[in-house]
Design an enzyme around this catalytic site. Structure first.
Site, short mmCIF file in Angstrom:
data_model
loop_
_atom_site.label_atom_id
_atom_site.label_comp_id
_atom_site.label_asym_id
_atom_site.label_seq_id
_atom_site.Cartn_x
_atom_site.Cartn_y
_atom_site.Cartn_z
N CYS A 74 0.98 -1.16 0.08
CA CYS A 74 0.11 0.00 -0.10
C CYS A 74 0.92 1.32 0.11
O CYS A 74 1.69 1.28 0.99
CB CYS A 74 -0.86 0.12 1.16
SG CYS A 74 -2.04 1.69 1.27
N HIS A 151 -3.25 -4.71 -10.33
CA HIS A 151 -4.19 -3.39 -10.71
C HIS A 151 -4.69 -3.79 -12.22
O HIS A 151 -3.69 -4.30 -13.04
CB HIS A 151 -3.30 -2.21 -10.62
CG HIS A 151 -3.22 -1.75 -9.22
ND1 HIS A 151 -4.19 -0.90 -8.71
CD2 HIS A 151 -2.23 -1.89 -8.36
CE1 HIS A 151 -3.54 -0.64 -7.35
NE2 HIS A 151 -2.52 -1.26 -7.07
N GLU A 200 -10.50 0.07 -4.60
CA GLU A 200 -9.51 -0.60 -4.10
C GLU A 200 -10.07 -2.34 -3.58
O GLU A 200 -11.00 -2.32 -2.86
CB GLU A 200 -8.89 -0.30 -2.83
CG GLU A 200 -8.01 1.10 -3.05
CD GLU A 200 -7.10 1.28 -1.87
OE1 GLU A 200 -6.47 0.33 -1.38
OE2 GLU A 200 -6.90 2.43 -1.62
N CYS A 209 -5.12 6.14 -3.87
CA CYS A 209 -4.45 4.83 -3.61
C CYS A 209 -3.20 4.92 -4.31
O CYS A 209 -3.03 5.25 -5.55
CB CYS A 209 -5.37 4.15 -4.53
SG CYS A 209 -4.52 2.19 -4.76
N GLY A 212 -2.30 2.38 -6.75
CA GLY A 212 -3.16 2.71 -8.04
C GLY A 212 -2.46 3.65 -8.83
O GLY A 212 -2.39 3.69 -10.14
#
Length: 273
Positions: A74, A151, A200, A209, A212
Site C-alpha cells: 500500500c 491492478h 481498491e 491509492c 493505483g
C-alpha cells in the site's frame, strides 16, 4: 489489555497504525482487523497497518484491508509509516523490501519495479496484459500491472462518469482475477498529468491509492500516453510518480497524522500470544 494506535491518512486514504516493534501485539486476524476498521463500531479506516520487527529491514509492515484480507503493498500506508518513523527506512512487506524517505513535498517511496507477466498479475490464464481482450460494459481492454499488488487500468474520457460503485466490485471479483484486482479508471489530460479514481480490492472506492497511482502511471507510460514523470490526481489530491530508467518506481506525496488513542484489545477479538 489496551493497545495504543495512531490514526493517519495519505490524501484521505486512512489507516489505523499499530506499532508492535518494541512490544509484541496480541494476535491479529481477519476478524479483528475488520472489526477495528469498521467505521460504525470500530475505529474506522481503509486499512489497518501493523508494524513489527524485521530480520531483513528496519521494520516489517503488515497491511489489512477493511474487509480483513491481508494484502501485499500500500503506497499511501508506506508514506504514512515513513512520516511516523521520520527518517529514511527500509520496510519489509509481503511484496518485498521497499524504501521510504522524507522529501520536500512529503515522503518519497521506492515502490520497486512493475511486472507485466500474466501469471504474476495474476490472471486465470495467459493473455496480453497490455490490452486485455475483455470488457465489462463500457470498460474495455485494460492494461494489467503488478506493482506489489495487482491492478487493472482502464483509460476513459471521464473517470467520474463511470459507475464505480457498481462496476468496481464486479471487476474486482471476476474469476479472471484469482487474487481479485484493484480497479483503476483514468483519463490522461496532458503528457505529465492523469486524473484517476480507484476501487481498491477489499476496501472499495477510496479517496486515494498510492499503488493505483503508480500502476496507472506505468500503464500510461507503457502505452506511450505520458512521459516518465507525471502528476496523478486522485479525489484526495495529487501524487508525483516517476519511472526511473533503471525500472524503479518513485512515488512522492503527503501523509498526515490525525490523532492518537487506545482501545481494549479483547473488545476486538485480539488474543494475547
Amino acid at each position: 489489555m489496551r493497545i495504543d494506535f495512531t490514526k493517519m491518512h495519505g490524501l484521505g486514504n486512512d489507516f489505523v497504525v499499530l506499532d508492535g516493534r518494541a512490544t509484541a501485539l496480541p494476535a491479529i486476524d481477519a476478524t479483528s482487523a475488520a472489526a477495528l476498521a469498521d467505521r460504525h463500531t470500530g475505529i474506522g479506516c481503509d486499512q489497518l497497518v501493523v508494524l513489527e520487527p524485521s530480520t531483513f529491514a528496519d521494520l516489517r509492515m503488515r497491511i489489512f484491508n477493511a474487509d480483513g484480507s491481508e494484502v501485499e503493498a500500500c503506497g499511501n500506508a508506506t508514506r504514512a509509516v515513513g512520516l511516523l518513523i521520520g527518517t529514511a527506512a527500509s520496510i519489509e512487506t509481503l511484496a518485498g523490501i521497499i524504501h521510504a524517505s522524507p522529501a520536500e513535498s512529503g515522503i518519497t517511496v521506492e515502490m520497486g519495479k512493475p511486472r507485466f507477466d500474466w501469471d504474476v498479475i495474476p490472471l486465470a490464464f495467459a493473455m496480453d496484459t497490455q490490452a486485455m481482450p475483455v470488457a465489462w460494459e463500457e470498460l474495455a481492454n485494460p492494461i494489467a500491472v503488478n506493482v506489489g499488488n495487482p491492478h487493472a487500468i482502464f483509460f476513459v474520457d471521464d473517470p467520474y462518469a463511470i459507475d464505480m460503485a457498481r462496476l468496481g466490485p464486479l471487476i474486482e471479483n471476476d474469476a479472471i482475477f484469482p487474487a481479485r484486482i484493484n480497479v483503476n479508471v483514468a483519463a490522461v489530460t496532458a503528457r505529465d498529468a492523469i486524473t484517476l479514481r480507484v476501487w481498491e480490492r477489499g476496501a472499495g472506492l477510496t479517496l486515494a491509492c498510492g499503488t493505483g497511482a503508480c500502476a496507472t502511471a506505468i500503464g500510461a507510460m507503457k502505452r506511450g500516453l505520458v512521459d516518465r514523470r507525471v502528476t496523478v490526481t486522485l479525489p484526495g489530491g495529487p501524487l508525483e510518480i516517476c519511472w526511473r530508467e533503471d525500472g524503479e518506481i518513485l512515488m512522492t506525496g503527503p501523509a498526515t497524522q490525525s490523532f492518537r488513542g487506545s482501545f481494549d484489545a479483547a473488545a476486538y477479538g485480539m488474543i494475547s500470544a
